[in-house]
Design an enzyme around this catalytic site. Structure first.
Site, PDB file in Angstrom:
ATOM      1  N   GLY A 169      -3.261 -17.425   5.097  1.00 21.13           N
ATOM      2  CA  GLY A 169      -4.528 -18.005   4.636  1.00 21.13           C
ATOM      3  C   GLY A 169      -5.747 -17.375   5.296  1.00 21.13           C
ATOM      4  N   GLY A 171      -8.136 -16.939   7.670  1.00 20.35           N
ATOM      5  CA  GLY A 171      -8.261 -17.419   9.043  1.00 20.35           C
ATOM      6  C   GLY A 171      -9.654 -17.255   9.625  1.00 20.35           C
ATOM      7  N   ARG A 262     -18.985 -10.097   2.081  1.00 16.02           N
ATOM      8  CA  ARG A 262     -18.248  -9.138   1.264  1.00 16.02           C
ATOM      9  C   ARG A 262     -17.937  -9.718  -0.114  1.00 16.02           C
ATOM     10  NH1 ARG A 262     -12.249  -8.782   4.150  1.00 16.02           N
ATOM     11  NH2 ARG A 262     -11.581 -10.854   3.543  1.00 16.02           N
ATOM     12  N   ARG A 269      -4.315 -12.555  -3.731  1.00 22.14           N
ATOM     13  CA  ARG A 269      -3.410 -11.530  -3.223  1.00 22.14           C
ATOM     14  C   ARG A 269      -1.990 -11.784  -3.713  1.00 22.14           C
ATOM     15  NH1 ARG A 269      -6.090 -10.872   1.837  1.00 22.14           N
ATOM     16  NH2 ARG A 269      -8.196 -11.608   1.451  1.00 22.14           N
ATOM     17  N   ASP A 345       0.035  -9.909   1.856  1.00 14.90           N
ATOM     18  CA  ASP A 345      -1.187 -10.714   1.826  1.00 14.90           C
ATOM     19  C   ASP A 345      -2.440  -9.844   1.901  1.00 14.90           C
ATOM     20  OD1 ASP A 345      -0.008 -10.336   4.482  1.00 14.90           O
ATOM     21  OD2 ASP A 345      -1.895 -11.162   5.173  1.00 14.90           O
ATOM     22  N   ASN A 346      -2.292  -8.571   2.182  1.00 13.86           N
ATOM     23  CA  ASN A 346      -3.436  -7.666   2.184  1.00 13.86           C
ATOM     24  C   ASN A 346      -3.480  -6.820   0.904  1.00 13.86           C
ATOM     25  OD1 ASN A 346      -2.311  -7.350   5.413  1.00 13.86           O
ATOM     26  ND2 ASN A 346      -4.359  -8.155   5.074  1.00 13.86           N
ATOM     27  N   ASP A 355      -9.293  -6.008   2.742  1.00 14.24           N
ATOM     28  CA  ASP A 355      -8.910  -6.245   4.137  1.00 14.24           C
ATOM     29  C   ASP A 355      -8.913  -4.977   4.977  1.00 14.24           C
ATOM     30  OD1 ASP A 355      -8.743  -8.872   3.578  1.00 14.24           O
ATOM     31  OD2 ASP A 355      -6.554  -9.009   3.647  1.00 14.24           O
TER      32      ASP A 355
HETATM   33  C1  NAG Z   1      -3.823  -8.437   6.861  1.00 16.33           C
HETATM   34  O1  NAG Z   1      -2.886  -9.416   6.874  1.00 16.33           O
HETATM   35  C2  NAG Z   1      -2.568  -9.928   8.138  1.00 16.33           C
HETATM   36  C3  NAG Z   1      -1.482 -10.867   7.950  1.00 16.33           C
HETATM   37  O2  NAG Z   1      -0.413 -10.192   7.366  1.00 16.33           O
HETATM   38  C4  NAG Z   1      -3.758 -10.593   8.746  1.00 16.33           C
HETATM   39  O3  NAG Z   1      -3.447 -11.090  10.032  1.00 16.33           O
HETATM   40  C5  NAG Z   1      -4.829  -9.581   8.854  1.00 16.33           C
HETATM   41  O4  NAG Z   1      -5.993 -10.189   9.307  1.00 16.33           O
HETATM   42  C6  NAG Z   1      -5.091  -8.896   7.537  1.00 16.33           C
HETATM   43  N1  NAG Z   1      -5.846  -7.749   7.801  1.00 16.33           N
HETATM   44  C7  NAG Z   1      -7.139  -7.752   7.616  1.00 16.33           C
HETATM   45  C8  NAG Z   1      -7.826  -6.519   8.012  1.00 16.33           C
HETATM   46  O5  NAG Z   1      -7.726  -8.689   7.124  1.00 16.33           O
END
Ligand code: NAG
Ligand code: NAG
Ligand code: NAG
Ligand code: NAG
Ligand code: NAG
Length: 604
Positions: A169, A171, A262, A269, A345-346, A355
């Site tokens: 999620g 974060g 952004r 995702r 998730d990215n 991301d």
């Molecule tokens: C990509 O995903 C991870 C979890 O798999 C997350 O912790 C991370 O923040 C994400 N990367 C970015 C650059 O947002």
């Protein structure tokens, strides 16, 4: 007949039927005319000129007063179940797609240090003058809510480094709302670094200056390279202290917090669907309803060519994602981009780059380049990205299976099997375009692979070899005088270089009357400037002393990466990287470097 002699070639694109590649392939997503022909554009204001030329009619009606700027999450809140709990206490969230969450205002003094005019005017219809107001600063740092905006955070899960990681999620990001601009495009505005959410796990929900600057510069640079990506509107830096262990060595340092605004057409995702299907054992009916809601929404909003009453619409959706992901990763490879964290998730359901963390642009050609220095196994090395894309698409199929018939599942498996061919065909097109090759010739794959192999052997610079090949006429190449071309000079130290060059020149020679046009065409697809790690680092170092001049310079230059700019030349951005750059190490909490390229997929 020419042959490769002793050169051990690594797996190479298989020959496929090829059509001519046009520059638009690289520029399709750019909002302004791709700079292709004359490359002597002025260094002063290349961007605004190109933007104006397209949107003259409307430039006068930009929004002057921020009170008239409305974003809304109403559509999303109407479409999806919302978390019953409110507040930012970190928890396992169930039965919803979004949680309501309010950004935590970044503590002052605040400073707006970077703004993308292209996004502010071109996507958000805002007059640049509005960005200078205190109100704007408050809106984009989480201090004040846009009128009627109910911020949301998104619940998703994902496979990280190969394993299911459960709930992840947003974060440290808040979705402020959707904005539909006057071109009719809807964009979702998100703050990143805006504080704790129910999904923050152990984090504080903040982002630091260095990682925020990298996201801002990196995503804008990718856009102007013509690669589908999220965008960045602006960046605010504060004096709020944030604790970070940059190299994970127990050395905790105080850094300053920052927030990026952004944008993406959608932030959903692969992990958005996965978390629902992973909970199917827990709540049979519930997950099914939510899963279809999400999928139908994405299809209706973002894949208008798929008919909503088509019984095979989920299969059609899957085919599109497979195709678009293959294309996206091929484009990454064509500019030497390594994403760094290709977890499910990215990976966007719209197949755009999202991301930006420990990403990097490969310098000397090396397929095992890994931008995340802690990724010891090289799972996400540049050369592995195509395979990781395949892995992620398998995970997407796993998530979709329960709503597909047996026949559709078999069809989807066949679609997935086609991924490698789509990717290789695209790579073949892109690299032919980088070499200025028209039509199709049996030798093309050899010319490409041989060149890459020599680059690997000689550690020649990936970006500049292609660029310098564009800047030299066939006659100059023939003369082998590379004193003015550092990357070709490195490459030409290879024992087989004269052989390769003669084959390449013969191939070009068969394209009658193409010389000048070839050079222009190649200069339109081979950037002269990419965001090299050392460039980002140098700008970050100054930014940490509150000097944002180099950030601004980089942003401006990378907005026209194909045009020679005197300020960029003066800064050495197309020159041999400085000595100190070779020992540079970047941590994973911001992004780091190491690289690898081309091909291809492990076909075992
Ligand atoms: C990509 O995903 C991870 C979890 O798999 C997350 O912790 C991370 O923040 C994400 N990367 C970015 C650059 O947002
Ligand atoms: C837009 O404006 C610029 C400068 O004012 C002008 O040179 C250009 O021709 C205009 N373009 C269009 C499409 O009207
Ligand atoms: C595959 O993706 C590319 C780039 O996104 C697009 O141009 C092409 O039309 C797509 N092909 C299919 C069959 O969807
Ligand atoms: C970098 O790689 C390591 C090792 O695989 C991983 O634990 C870490 O999360 C990665 N960094 C990021 C930002 O994803
Ligand atoms: C190579 O080119 C440079 C300028 O591009 C010129 O000064 C030099 O004389 C040339 N050398 C030879 C051997 O032709």
């Amino acid at each position: 007949m020419w042959h490769l002699g002793e050169v051990p070639l690594f797996a190479v694109v298989t020959a496929t039927i090829v059509t001519i590649v046009h520059m638009q392939d690289f520029c399709q997503k750019a909002d302004f005319e791709c700079q292709s022909q004359d490359l002597s554009a002025s260094a002063q204001q290349p961007l605004s000129q190109s933007v104006n030329s397209r949107w003259n009619a409307s430039v006068l009606n930009l929004i002057q007063n921020l009170d008239h700027f409305r974003v809304s999450n109403e559509k999303l809140m109407g479409a999806f179940p919302i978390d019953e709990m409110q507040g930012n206490s970190v928890r396992t969230v169930k039965n919803c797609i979004f949680s309501e969450s309010i950004p935590t205002p970044l503590k002052g003094p605040l400073r707006l240090v970077a703004v993308s005019k292209d996004v502010i005017e071109g996507l958000l219809d805002l007059d640049m003058a509005t960005t200078q107001s205190e109100t704007f600063l408050q809106y984009v740092s989480g201090g004040r809510r846009l009128p009627e905006s109910q911020p949301l955070t998104h619940r998703y899960g994902g496979h990280q480094f190969g394993y299911w990681a459960g709930q992840l999620g947003d974060g440290r990001a808040h979705l402020l709302g959707q904005y539909t601009n006057r071109k009719g495009d809807t964009w979702e505005l998100q703050l990143k670094g805006s504080g704790k959410t129910p999904y923050s796990r152990s984090g504080d929900g903040r982002a630091v200056v260095r990682s925020s600057l990298r996201e801002f510069l990196g995503s804008e640079a990718m856009h102007f390279l013509g690669v589908p990506t999220s965008r960045a509107a602006c960046l605010v830096v504060s004096e709020e202290p944030v604790l970070r262990d940059q190299f994970y060595d127990g050395n905790v340092k105080t850094e300053r917090g920052a927030v990026v605004l952004r944008l993406a057409k959608s932030w959903f995702r692969i992990g958005s669907l996965e978390i629902l299907s992973q909970s199917k054992e827990l709540d049979l009916l519930r997950w099914f309803v939510d899963f279809r809601k999400l999928l139908n929404f994405v299809i209706e909003e973002h894949f208008p060519s798929i008919q909503t009453n088509d019984p095979d619409k989920y299969l059609a959706f899957y085919s599109r994602v497979v195709n678009d992901t293959a294309h996206l990763i091929a484009q990454w490879m064509s500019v030497g981009f390594a994403h760094g964290v290709c977890n499910t998730d990215n990976f966007s359901l719209l197949s755009i780059t999202i991301d930006y963390g420990p990403f990097g642009f490969m310098e000397s050609y090396n397929p095992s380049f890994v931008p995340n220095t802690s990724d010891d196994e090289g799972r996400y090395s540049v050369g592995e990205q195509a395979s990781v894309g395949l892995f992620n698409l398998e995970k997407l199929l796993d998530a979709l299976r329960p709503i597909l018939t047996a026949g559709q599942q078999r069809a989807a498996e066949t679609v997935l099997k086609g991924y490698v061919d789509i990717y290789e065909t695209r790579i073949h097109h892109l690299f032919k375009a980088k070499l200025g090759l028209l039509g199709d010739d049996v030798e093309d794959d050899y010319i490409i692979a041989f060149l890459l192999k020599m680059m690997e052997d000689t550690q020649a610079d990936f970006t500049m070899v292609f660029r310098e090949l564009s800047e030299f006429s066939a006659f100059q190449l023939h003369n082998h005088n590379f004193t003015q071309a550092w990357a070709l000079e490195d490459l030409s130290s290879h024992g087989l270089f004269p052989d390769w060059l003669s084959v390449y020149l013969q191939r070009l020679h068969r394209q009658v009357h193409d010389n000048d046009v070839r050079q222009a065409r190649m200069k339109g697809v081979n950037p002269r400037y990419v965001l090299r790690n050392w460039m980002a680092q140098s700008a970050i170092k100054k930014a940490e002393r509150n000097d944002f001049s180099e950030v601004e310079l980089l942003h401006r230059i990378l907005s026209s990466p194909f045009a020679i700019q005197s300020s960029a030349e003066a800064a050495g951005y197309a020159a041999r990287p400085p000595k100190w750059a070779q020992t540079l190490k970047i941590s994973c909490s911001s992004g780091s470097m190491a690289v690898e390229l081309l091909p291809l997929i492990n076909r075992t």
